[in-house]
Design an enzyme around this catalytic site. Structure first.
Site, PDB file in Angstrom:
ATOM      1  N   HIS A  30       0.838  -1.203   0.000  1.00  0.00           N
ATOM      2  CA  HIS A  30       0.000   0.000   0.000  1.00  0.00           C
ATOM      3  C   HIS A  30       0.874   1.256   0.000  1.00  0.00           C
ATOM      4  O   HIS A  30       0.636   2.192  -0.768  1.00  0.00           O
ATOM      5  CB  HIS A  30      -0.911  -0.006   1.233  1.00  0.00           C
ATOM      6  N   GLU A  31       1.880   1.279   0.858  1.00  0.00           N
ATOM      7  CA  GLU A  31       2.738   2.458   0.952  1.00  0.00           C
ATOM      8  C   GLU A  31       3.578   2.643  -0.307  1.00  0.00           C
ATOM      9  O   GLU A  31       3.782   3.776  -0.765  1.00  0.00           O
ATOM     10  CB  GLU A  31       3.634   2.353   2.191  1.00  0.00           C
TER      11      GLU A  31
ATOM     12  N   HIS B  97       1.523   4.436  -2.878  1.00  0.00           N
ATOM     13  CA  HIS B  97       1.475   5.890  -2.736  1.00  0.00           C
ATOM     14  C   HIS B  97       2.650   6.537  -3.465  1.00  0.00           C
ATOM     15  O   HIS B  97       2.498   7.577  -4.129  1.00  0.00           O
ATOM     16  CB  HIS B  97       1.520   6.289  -1.255  1.00  0.00           C
TER      17      HIS B  97
ATOM     18  N   GLU C 171      -6.277   7.148  -1.067  1.00  0.00           N
ATOM     19  CA  GLU C 171      -6.195   5.989  -0.175  1.00  0.00           C
ATOM     20  C   GLU C 171      -6.845   4.771  -0.820  1.00  0.00           C
ATOM     21  O   GLU C 171      -6.311   3.661  -0.771  1.00  0.00           O
ATOM     22  CB  GLU C 171      -6.864   6.298   1.168  1.00  0.00           C
TER      23      GLU C 171
END
Length: 289
Positions: free
Chosen positions: A130-131, A134, A208
């Site tokens: 997930h990070e 980003h 997100e």
């Protein structure tokens, strides 16, 4: 869909800026404040990673310090076809993580010691994916652009408020009084900044969702990320990270102030509800079978 939503919100924010500028374009100092706002926000874009890492006392780790974590990040970065980011650890028992860095070539992934203890390998892998998403999706750049435009609108609103207090107008040849003047004042000082804030939060929530989706694809296990989100939110609701600040809460995978609750707080939240995120990840997992 999330990319389209972000585009629409950015267009709306730009339109709002144009409307505000049209109403207030004659006021001295607006151009100066515009330039100052741009410089401040792009300055934070270039240096925010160093500032936030120092703020949380994050320490960079090497393969010798945390071999399993470095190997995990490296493998996921290869799957995502992106450069290997720097890896930092924050010494706090509250599970959470964030990414920063102005572009993929200067990416940083930071995890807390608490998240490394609270999650199993697959869950932590989902969080790291997930990070990394980003960074891959250049969310730092997008958030900087949004913050710049929203900041300009807020500064114009502040100027409008002070000019009204001290009696400076846009010019004697312009009709700034009566009902029309009152409506303009309310729009400039109250409605425009509020709308800019809500649009800014909407963009943050869209990114997100996109990071969840991209992270699920990169890790290949959306359900592990969903499980991680539930665990992290549980800890966030029962224990606030001592080092956390509202100004940096949008960086984390789960808002570290989730325990605050309340309808108004949720309206101004930088993150979608965890239940909604989990539902989308579960739907993604079904499609991947």
């Amino acid at each position: 869909m999330n990319t389209l939503k972000t585009t629409v919100l950015l267009a709306a924010l730009t339109g709002l800026l144009v409307a505000v500028g049209a109403l207030f374009g004659g006021t001295k100092g607006m151009t100066f404040m515009f330039v100052i706002s741009i410089l401040m926000n792009f300055g934070s874009y270039w240096f925010s990673d160093k500032i936030v890492l120092k703020m949380y006392g994050a320490e960079e780790v090497t393969p010798q310090d945390a071999p399993d974590l470095i190997r995990m990040v490296s493998n996921l970065a290869q799957k995502a076809k992106m450069p290997m980011p720097k890896v930092y650890i924050i010494n706090t028992e509250v599970p959470n993580a964030f990414a920063t860095g102005r572009d993929p070539e200067h990416g940083v992934v930071a995890v807390t010691t608490g998240i490394m203890r609270a999650l199993n390998y697959e869950e932590l892998e989902g969080v790291v994916a997930h990070e990394l998403s980003h960074i891959k999706n250049r969310d730092t750049l997008i958030s900087t652009v949004v913050a710049s435009v929203a900041g300009i609108i807020t500064m114009i609103a502040n100027i409008a408020q002070w000019t009204a207090i001290f009696g400076f107008g846009r010019g004697d040849d312009e009709d700034s009084g009566g009902i029309g003047g009152i409506v303009e004042f309310i729009f400039l000082v109250v409605l425009a900044p509020l709308a800019a804030t809500l649009i800014q939060l909407g963009v943050s929530r869209s990114r997100e969702y996109l990071a969840d989706q991209t992270g699920g694809n990169v890790s290949g296990n959306p359900l592990a990320l969903a499980s991680a989100l539930r665990k992290i939110e549980y800890f966030a609701q029962h224990r606030v990270m001592p080092e956390a600040t509202p100004a940096t809460s949008h960086l984390f995978i789960i808002n570290p102030f989730s325990g605050a609750g309340g309808m108004i707080v949720n309206l101004f939240s930088t993150h979608p509800s965890t239940a909604d995120r989990v539902a989308k990840l579960e739907e993604q997992a079904k499609k991947m079978r």
